[in-house]
Design an enzyme around this catalytic site. Sequence first.
Site, PDB file in Angstrom:
ATOM      1  N   SER A 155       0.861  -1.187   0.000  1.00  0.00           N
ATOM      2  CA  SER A 155       0.000   0.000   0.000  1.00  0.00           C
ATOM      3  C   SER A 155       0.891   1.228   0.000  1.00  0.00           C
ATOM      4  O   SER A 155       2.106   1.126   0.242  1.00  0.00           O
ATOM      5  CB  SER A 155      -0.879  -0.004   1.263  1.00  0.00           C
ATOM      6  OG  SER A 155      -1.530   1.234   1.451  1.00  0.00           O
ATOM      7  N   TYR A 199      -2.152  -0.955  10.478  1.00  0.00           N
ATOM      8  CA  TYR A 199      -2.150  -1.075   9.022  1.00  0.00           C
ATOM      9  C   TYR A 199      -0.794  -0.679   8.448  1.00  0.00           C
ATOM     10  O   TYR A 199      -0.232  -1.368   7.588  1.00  0.00           O
ATOM     11  CB  TYR A 199      -3.254  -0.200   8.443  1.00  0.00           C
ATOM     12  CG  TYR A 199      -3.579  -0.502   6.996  1.00  0.00           C
ATOM     13  CD1 TYR A 199      -4.297  -1.652   6.654  1.00  0.00           C
ATOM     14  CD2 TYR A 199      -3.189   0.349   5.968  1.00  0.00           C
ATOM     15  CE1 TYR A 199      -4.608  -1.936   5.325  1.00  0.00           C
ATOM     16  CE2 TYR A 199      -3.494   0.079   4.649  1.00  0.00           C
ATOM     17  CZ  TYR A 199      -4.204  -1.065   4.328  1.00  0.00           C
ATOM     18  OH  TYR A 199      -4.495  -1.355   3.021  1.00  0.00           O
TER      19      TYR A 199
END
Length: 283
Positions: free
Chosen positions: A142, A155
């Site tokens: 990401s 995350y």
Amino acid sequence: MKDFNGKVVVITGAGSGIGRELAWQLAACGAVLALNDLKEDALDETWAELPERTRGLRRAFDVGDREAMQHFATAVNEELGRVDVVVNNAGFSVRQQAVVHTRVEAYERTLRVNLWGVIYGSLAFLPYLRQQPGASLVNVSSVFGLFAFPGSGPYNTSKFAVRGFTETLRVEMRGHLHVCCVHPGGIATNIHRNVEIDDPRERERFIRTFEKQAKTTAAEAARQIIAGIEKRKSRILIGRDAYWIDKVTRLLPARYESVLARWLDRNRFLAGPQVQGSSEKGG
């Protein structure tokens, strides 16, 4: 591998978003698909839209279950006869909250899917991938694996770790296997609607801000990943925001926080109690 026709492609998290689009687009290229998702009904929806000749096998299970992943890899190789491409795409996100207010369980839940799912998927399929000339292993990180974003400790941790694992493997497999790390920016999928934020107003504000920034569709993201596999790219950035973030963090590795802070202030992103701390319970 410019011709996917007849090639066996494994995709985790294929029940929605980028994973579903990858399945549909690769099916149109003639690939034989082996699909996974935690949610069986979502996986069935993806499966139902595939041409019969592209349906290899599907399994609904938690990618953070090492034994289940190993069984999946064995089944794919035994039933389909080969493995040409593996895309470890499955991902999970928890509530937006400052690190000091995040319980350790949130890290355990997130890393189980985002990190261990990638590690298990990579290690289980590596022996089969290495048997096929031109094979590819693709792990989805990401932009949160490029820069630290407030309120996203679990995350961020998982996506930075995916990047580190994949880049290490890429160096080790150089000349033997194509290994690629994908860094999507804001993608117009439903993952942001699954983020756990107790305050309804804060949650709606987060969703509105995300959707305003997420300009890239899942279909376009899938198209770019497939093109990246064809070109044997080692790194794929998806979205203008991903390119911007990558440039800023490389040019200003020790000072990008100040640039980010100005952007956060301008967009009121995760402002107030979400970052400063609140009485919310951890995820």
